[in-house]
Design a protein around this motif. Structure first.
Motif, short mmCIF file in Angstrom:
data_model
loop_
_atom_site.label_atom_id
_atom_site.label_comp_id
_atom_site.label_asym_id
_atom_site.label_seq_id
_atom_site.Cartn_x
_atom_site.Cartn_y
_atom_site.Cartn_z
N GLY A 1 0.81 -1.22 0.00
CA GLY A 1 0.00 0.00 0.00
C GLY A 1 0.84 1.26 0.00
N LEU A 2 1.90 1.31 0.79
CA LEU A 2 2.75 2.49 0.83
C LEU A 2 3.47 2.69 -0.51
CD1 LEU A 2 4.25 2.22 4.41
CD2 LEU A 2 2.43 3.74 3.63
N ALA A 3 3.88 1.60 -1.15
CA ALA A 3 4.51 1.73 -2.47
C ALA A 3 3.51 2.28 -3.49
CB ALA A 3 5.06 0.38 -2.92
N VAL A 4 2.26 1.84 -3.41
CA VAL A 4 1.23 2.38 -4.32
C VAL A 4 1.01 3.86 -4.07
CG1 VAL A 4 -1.22 2.23 -4.92
CG2 VAL A 4 0.12 0.15 -4.67
N VAL A 5 1.02 4.27 -2.80
CA VAL A 5 0.87 5.69 -2.48
C VAL A 5 2.01 6.51 -3.09
CG1 VAL A 5 0.92 7.36 -0.58
CG2 VAL A 5 -0.49 5.32 -0.41
N LEU A 6 3.24 6.02 -2.97
CA LEU A 6 4.38 6.71 -3.58
C LEU A 6 4.23 6.80 -5.10
CD1 LEU A 6 7.44 5.27 -1.62
CD2 LEU A 6 6.47 7.55 -1.43
N LEU A 7 3.78 5.71 -5.71
CA LEU A 7 3.63 5.69 -7.17
C LEU A 7 2.56 6.69 -7.62
CD1 LEU A 7 4.32 4.44 -9.90
CD2 LEU A 7 2.61 2.67 -9.43
N ILE A 8 1.41 6.68 -6.95
CA ILE A 8 0.33 7.60 -7.33
C ILE A 8 0.76 9.05 -7.13
CG2 ILE A 8 -2.01 8.34 -6.74
CD1 ILE A 8 -2.67 5.45 -6.10
N ALA A 9 1.44 9.33 -6.02
CA ALA A 9 1.89 10.70 -5.77
C ALA A 9 2.88 11.15 -6.84
CB ALA A 9 2.54 10.78 -4.39
N ALA A 10 3.79 10.27 -7.26
CA ALA A 10 4.75 10.63 -8.30
C ALA A 10 4.06 10.86 -9.64
CB ALA A 10 5.81 9.54 -8.42
N VAL A 11 3.09 10.02 -9.98
CA VAL A 11 2.38 10.18 -11.26
C VAL A 11 1.60 11.49 -11.28
CG1 VAL A 11 0.52 9.23 -12.68
CG2 VAL A 11 2.27 7.71 -11.74
N LEU A 12 0.92 11.82 -10.17
CA LEU A 12 0.15 13.07 -10.13
C LEU A 12 1.07 14.29 -10.21
CD1 LEU A 12 -2.55 12.24 -7.43
CD2 LEU A 12 -2.79 12.26 -9.91
N GLN A 13 2.20 14.25 -9.54
CA GLN A 13 3.15 15.36 -9.64
C GLN A 13 3.66 15.54 -11.07
OE1 GLN A 13 6.05 15.99 -6.19
NE2 GLN A 13 5.42 13.88 -5.88
N GLU A 14 3.97 14.41 -11.71
CA GLU A 14 4.50 14.49 -13.07
C GLU A 14 3.44 15.02 -14.04
OE1 GLU A 14 7.26 14.20 -16.16
OE2 GLU A 14 7.45 14.23 -13.97
N GLN A 15 2.21 14.54 -13.89
CA GLN A 15 1.14 15.02 -14.76
C GLN A 15 0.88 16.50 -14.54
OE1 GLN A 15 -0.32 13.46 -17.27
NE2 GLN A 15 1.01 11.70 -16.88
N ARG A 16 0.91 16.95 -13.29
CA ARG A 16 0.72 18.37 -13.00
C ARG A 16 1.83 19.20 -13.62
NH1 ARG A 16 2.69 21.84 -9.09
NH2 ARG A 16 1.31 23.57 -8.51
N TYR A 17 3.06 18.71 -13.51
CA TYR A 17 4.20 19.45 -14.07
C TYR A 17 4.10 19.53 -15.60
CZ TYR A 17 9.07 20.49 -15.22
OH TYR A 17 10.21 21.05 -15.73
N LEU B 1 11.06 -2.79 -6.08
CA LEU B 1 11.53 -2.23 -7.35
C LEU B 1 10.70 -1.01 -7.74
CD1 LEU B 1 13.29 -2.45 -9.90
CD2 LEU B 1 11.55 -3.97 -10.85
N THR B 2 9.39 -1.10 -7.56
CA THR B 2 8.52 0.04 -7.89
C THR B 2 8.86 1.25 -7.03
OG1 THR B 2 6.76 -1.50 -8.51
CG2 THR B 2 6.12 0.78 -8.08
N ALA B 3 8.98 1.04 -5.71
CA ALA B 3 9.30 2.16 -4.82
C ALA B 3 10.68 2.72 -5.12
CB ALA B 3 9.22 1.70 -3.36
N GLY B 4 11.64 1.87 -5.46
CA GLY B 4 12.98 2.36 -5.78
C GLY B 4 13.01 3.19 -7.05
N VAL B 5 12.30 2.74 -8.08
CA VAL B 5 12.24 3.51 -9.32
C VAL B 5 11.56 4.85 -9.08
CG1 VAL B 5 11.23 3.56 -11.63
CG2 VAL B 5 12.33 1.48 -10.80
N VAL B 6 10.51 4.87 -8.27
CA VAL B 6 9.83 6.13 -7.96
C VAL B 6 10.79 7.09 -7.25
CG1 VAL B 6 8.02 7.17 -6.52
CG2 VAL B 6 7.50 5.17 -7.92
N CYS B 7 11.55 6.58 -6.28
CA CYS B 7 12.49 7.44 -5.56
C CYS B 7 13.56 8.00 -6.49
CB CYS B 7 13.14 6.65 -4.42
SG CYS B 7 12.04 6.30 -3.03
N LEU B 8 14.11 7.17 -7.37
CA LEU B 8 15.13 7.67 -8.29
C LEU B 8 14.55 8.65 -9.30
CD1 LEU B 8 17.28 4.48 -8.94
CD2 LEU B 8 17.75 6.40 -7.42
#
Length: 734
Positions: free
Chosen positions: A341-357, A420-427
């Protein structure tokens, strides 16, 4: 008298129950109606008082009705806290969502602010007088521009240069009206500032009249701001109670893992959903930089709660299939639910930030070109919160590797994919906005992903099936982790060298250039972690209480291969960087290879002699290592000189001394309980070991020109000769 539409709905809901009202109900209805009356008269009261009275009255009335009718009472469910906290959480979360809705509704009906005028005399420097005309300057912020008021005998004209959202006005009196579109979503005027010559207030607009008076438009808290403030207070109360519950439930599972703990009720999710709803209303009404951080924290708490909804018995040997949901696999534990669940939260937050940018940059042309210069989203404390969530994912992933219970290759693969998903999001977020913490966590999570996938191969490396018990499975898991860590150490070391092309005269100009020192640091820390794992695997059979041999033929091949591969990678890094620390790690891994073989040797005469005369073996083996350490500075492997020297003069003599100590008949009383004493196989062992150590320290003292080392060697030689003379006299060798 103006009555808010939401208040009418609330009053009707109470009046509809008038058929069987009790005394508490009458009190609740009366106090709420009084609150509605106060809010209807809020314009005649001090700012925020009427709305606050309405909020307080509604809170007291709702609490009285709920506790009198026992609404939301938990029935036959696990709640690790006093029962009253459940009701308080539910009522407070509903009120929080309701205050957020009322605040949003107040902005839609144009009741977002209250303003009044305040008149003051303009200072002389604000006015420039000429014989026939004068000009008064009132500077606004970038959304209003500068206002020029020429004073003439017949009339005055106001010219307002402005941005795309402002408009000019002309008035005979010389007063200035705010621009047309300087009103934000709450109905409040945008903050106006001033230049160096104009005093200003954060949320006030200034108007200079012909008479020289300054008219300030002072803003006071309106109904919307008051509702949002009380929603914040209610939300903080719900968060405190919810965190108390989840921390208490988590500690019960972590501190007593053998005790099977029940799951938390699903109805508790509605408390957090109420807070998210209030945050959504707040974000729609007015944009604030703290809203993304609050949303991220609430989503993390929501995931935490969903993890505790799974009983602690799931995924254990004593787990019951009745505790699982219809679609839940048996290996989906509460810790993996939190990790996922926490990895999904990180992924969704990163996608929303990227789409907003991307949306902001795509819509910058033609009249929002300043958006192209704005950096990536940098909300207060957002990066730190994101890093904390990623760290929790890392800790939970490590727990999945070493957790007790039946093994599951599906759980290992799933945990690796999540890491792997959380690591890619962080990088990726490091690429968008540089953060050393996020970069380090990204590399750690990618390494964890490799370790988790390698742990799925533990049954293959151990030569046994999934039914092997935990004590016999753990050294195999350590072996698989060593292989994965070795591969990742080699990868990060290679990337550190490959990314040197991103340096311009030694200065990084890209994100990968900035990551070069962090990749080298990650490689070293992973090597140090590998040394700890290696000795945990090597010394595991020494634990007599476990009764694990770990001496299968495939274990020899897998263990020695992993240790030698890590030692080779560490030695290569030490030689390339001329690092004594990495060389020390390599020497420690080579020593681990020797211990791995010796400890797992089958029972034989050779092993028995080796263990009996180990003190002499240590003393004799130290001298070649000393000579090697003295020769290494003349070669390209000079960084190995110091660790090999310390191995010769400290580690091996210490081992010999411990072997002689535990075989002595004269041990202190306090030491007899700590070590297991044994008899020497022969009386000549002790003088032979001391003689070897004396020769070692004499050679070391002569090479290093240290008098203290020479004295120590001389003392050991005298002691060995004395013991040797006594032994010779005892056996009549003369």
């Amino acid at each position: 008298m103006n009555v808010h539409p939401s208040q009418l709905v609330l009053a009707e809901s109470w009046v509809s129950r008038a058929g069987g009202l009790s005394g508490t109900d009458i009190f609740a209805v009366g106090i709420i109606l009084g609150g509605i009356l106060c809010h209807a008269l809020h314009r005649r009261m001090p700012a925020g008082l009427g709305t606050s009275l309405f909020v307080g009255a509604t809170t007291v009335g709702a609490a009285a009705a709920v506790f009198s009718h026992n609404w939301f009472e938990p029935v036959e469910m696990y709640w690790p806290a006093p029962a009253g906290t459940y009701v308080v959480c539910r009522v407070t979360s509903v009120l929080c969502a309701m205050w957020g809705f009322f605040g949003w509704l107040a902005t839609q009906t144009g009741r977002g602010f209250r303003a009044h005028s305040k008149i003051a005399v303009a200072p002389p420097q604000w006015r420039e007088h000429r014989r026939d005309a004068g000009t008064t300057h009132v500077s606004h912020r970038r959304d209003a521009g500068t206002t020029h008021v020429p004073h003439r005998r017949d009339a005055g004209t106001t010219h307002v240069p402005h941005r795309r959202d402002a408009c000019a006005t002309s008035e005979e009196t010389g007063s200035v009206r705010p621009p047309c579109r300087t009103w934000n979503a709450t109905g409040l005027p945008r903050p106006t500032g001033a230049s160096a010559a104009t005093p200003h207030r954060r949320d006030a607009g200034a108007t200079v009249e012909r008479s020289g008076r300054v008219r300030w438009l002072v803003r006071s808290p309106g109904p919307s701001e008051t509702f949002f403030a009380w929603a914040l207070v209610s939300g903080i109360a719900v968060v405190v109670l919810t965190v108390y519950v989840v921390v208490f439930a988590s500690c019960s599972r972590l501190l007593n893992p053998d005790h099977l703990v029940e799951k938390l009720p699903a109805s508790g999710l509605w408390n957090i959903i109420g807070l998210l709803t209030a945050t959504l209303f707040w974000a729609v009404a007015v944009s604030r930089r703290s809203q993304p951080v609050l949303t991220l924290i609430l989503l993390a708490i929501l995931v935490w709660w969903t993890g505790l909804m799974i009983p602690s018995a799931v995924g254990t040997y004593g787990g019951s299939p009745s505790a699982l949901l219809s679609f839940q696999p048996w290996w989906w534990t509460w810790t993996f639910q939190m990790q996922f669940g926490l990895a999904v939260v990180l992924l969704i937050a990163a996608v929303l930030q990227e789409q907003r940018y991307r949306w902001r940059r795509a819509n910058a042309w033609p009249d929002r070109l300043d958006d192209l210069l704005e950096p990536y989203s940098r909300w207060p404390a957002y990066t730190q919160t994101e890093a904390v969530i990623a760290a929790v994912v890392l800790v939970l992933g490590v727990y999945q590797v070493v957790r007790p219970g039946p093994p599951s290759w599906l759980l290992a693969i799933a945990s690796g994919v999540v890491a792997l998903t959380a690591g890619v999001v962080c990088l990726f977020m490091t690429y968008r906005r540089w953060s050393p913490n996020t970069a380090g966590l990204g590399m750690a999570l990618l390494t964890l992903s490799a370790v988790a996938v390698a742990s799925a191969l533990a049954p293959v490396l151990g030569g046994q099936g999934d039914s092997v018990r935990y004590a016999a499975r753990l050294p195999v898991v350590c072996n698989a982790a060593l292989l994965a860590v070795g591969v990742m150490v080699a990868l990060w070391s290679w990337l550190g060298r490959f990314w040197n092309q991103q340096l311009l005269d030694g200065v990084p100009w890209t994100t990968t250039g900035r990551m070069i020192p962090y990749t080298e640091r990650a490689a070293f820390l992973l090597t140090a972690l590998a040394v700890l794992i290696a000795y945990q695997m090597v010394l595991w059979p020494r634990r007599e209480s476990l009764g694990v041999g770990d001496d299968a033929p495939i274990r020899y091949v897998a263990g020695i291969s992993a240790l030698l591969f890590l030692a080779l990678v560490a030695a290569r890094n030490a030689r390339r960087c001329d690092s004594t620390a990495s060389a020390t790690m390599s020497v420690a891994l080579v020593l681990a290879v020797v211990l791995f073989v010796v400890i797992r040797l089958p029972a034989s005469t050779f092993r028995g002699r080796l263990e009996q005369y180990s003190a002499v073996v240590y003393g004799v083996a130290a001298l070649p290592f000393l000579l090697t350490a003295e020769w290494l500075p003349k070669t390209r492997w000079r960084c190995f000189s110091q660790p090999v020297w310390w191995l010769a003069v400290l580690v091996l003599p210490f081992g010999a001394g411990m072997e002689l100590l535990v075989t002595s008949k004269r041990l202190p009383d306090w030491m007899t309980d700590l070590v297991v004493t044994k008899r020497l196989p022969a009386d000549w062992v002790q003088p032979a070991a001391l003689f070897a150590l004396g020769v070692l320290y004499v050679v070391a003292g002569l090479r290093e020109r240290r008098r203290a080392i020479l004295v120590l060697g001389g003392v050991l030689l005298l002691a060995s000769l004395s013991l040797l003379y006594k032994w010779a006299a005892a056996v009549n060798i003369w």
